[in-house]
Design a protein around this motif. Structure first.
Motif, PDB file in Angstrom:
ATOM      1  N   ASP A  76     -12.953 -51.230  70.712  1.00  0.00           N
ATOM      2  CA  ASP A  76     -13.882 -50.638  71.670  1.00  0.00           C
ATOM      3  C   ASP A  76     -15.200 -51.406  71.683  1.00  0.00           C
ATOM      4  OD1 ASP A  76     -14.468 -48.630  73.627  1.00  0.00           O
ATOM      5  OD2 ASP A  76     -15.703 -47.591  72.135  1.00  0.00           O
ATOM      6  N   HIS A  84      -5.750 -48.737  68.329  1.00  0.00           N
ATOM      7  CA  HIS A  84      -6.758 -48.776  69.394  1.00  0.00           C
ATOM      8  C   HIS A  84      -6.916 -50.152  70.035  1.00  0.00           C
ATOM      9  CE1 HIS A  84      -7.919 -44.857  67.785  1.00  0.00           C
ATOM     10  NE2 HIS A  84      -8.573 -44.664  68.916  1.00  0.00           N
ATOM     11  N   GLN A 108      -7.356 -50.756  73.804  1.00  0.00           N
ATOM     12  CA  GLN A 108      -8.625 -50.671  74.529  1.00  0.00           C
ATOM     13  C   GLN A 108      -9.081 -52.048  75.002  1.00  0.00           C
ATOM     14  OE1 GLN A 108     -10.757 -48.473  71.409  1.00  0.00           O
ATOM     15  NE2 GLN A 108     -11.118 -46.894  72.948  1.00  0.00           N
ATOM     16  N   TRP A 135      -2.412 -45.819  70.035  1.00  0.00           N
ATOM     17  CA  TRP A 135      -2.865 -44.537  69.488  1.00  0.00           C
ATOM     18  C   TRP A 135      -2.758 -43.447  70.544  1.00  0.00           C
ATOM     19  CZ3 TRP A 135      -3.036 -42.326  65.136  1.00  0.00           C
ATOM     20  CH2 TRP A 135      -3.828 -41.186  64.913  1.00  0.00           C
ATOM     21  N   LEU A 192      -5.001 -42.765  73.575  1.00  0.00           N
ATOM     22  CA  LEU A 192      -5.061 -43.793  74.624  1.00  0.00           C
ATOM     23  C   LEU A 192      -3.908 -43.716  75.613  1.00  0.00           C
ATOM     24  CD1 LEU A 192      -6.071 -46.866  72.446  1.00  0.00           C
ATOM     25  CD2 LEU A 192      -7.550 -45.255  73.658  1.00  0.00           C
TER      26      LEU A 192
END
Length: 169
Positions: A77, A104, A107, A123, A126
């Motif tokens: 992120d 993650h 992302q 995850w 998401l």
């Protein structure tokens, strides 16, 4: 032996970095930690693991590497706001080089706009983001789609490593 770029910054998920990194090294591959900070800087995992950045992402090219590894946690992120990190990630898809994405990591892939038409996992928070990016979300421990290996969480690491190493052969 393959040369793998690990794109990483602060707040990565410790075991999602350390366990695959150890397995890749044990298999004889070279890892280069690439970050959005200067070479020599230290980034810290969610649980205190320290990783030294070898090269800033602004100074590397996809052609310097055989594959890209994106650990999860909060790191993806933070990386997704950096234009160089987005470019670097997108280039691996353009050149059809292997990309290993866990948790993650999706992302960063979403922001790089590389998921449309792909089968991918990540995850559970998401799932809708992955679908909104045009991908088919698959709830399995590891999903291989072309040059992309993806997994959901730390307990998936053995399958993630197995499929990533297969792709490096």
């Amino acid at each position: 032996m393959k040369r793998i770029a690990v794109i990483i910054t602060d707040m990565f998920q410790d075991v999602e970095y350390s366990q695959p990194a150890d397995a890749f090294r044990k298999a004889g591959h070279e890892l280069v930690n690439v970050g959005i900070v200067s070479a020599g800087s230290i980034v810290k995992g969610e649980y205190g693991t320290l990783v030294q950045i070898d090269k800033p992402v602004r100074d590397v090219a996809t052609d310097d590497f055989d594959a890209l590894f994106i650990p999860g946690g909060y790191s993806p992120d933070k990386l997704r706001i950096d234009d160089n990190a987005i470019r670097f990630t997108r280039d691996f898809f353009t050149k059809k080089k292997p990309v290993f994405a866990i948790c993650h990591a999706a992302q960063l892939l979403i922001t790089a706009q590389v998921l449309e038409g792909r089968r991918v996992t990540g995850w559970k928070s998401l799932v809708q983001d992955i679908k909104n990016a045009g991908a088919e979300y698959v709830d399995e421990e590891v999903v291989v789609d072309g040059n992309l290996v993806s997994s959901r969480k730390p307990s998936d690491i053995p399958a993630f490593v197995r499929e990533s190493l297969k792709m490096l052969q």
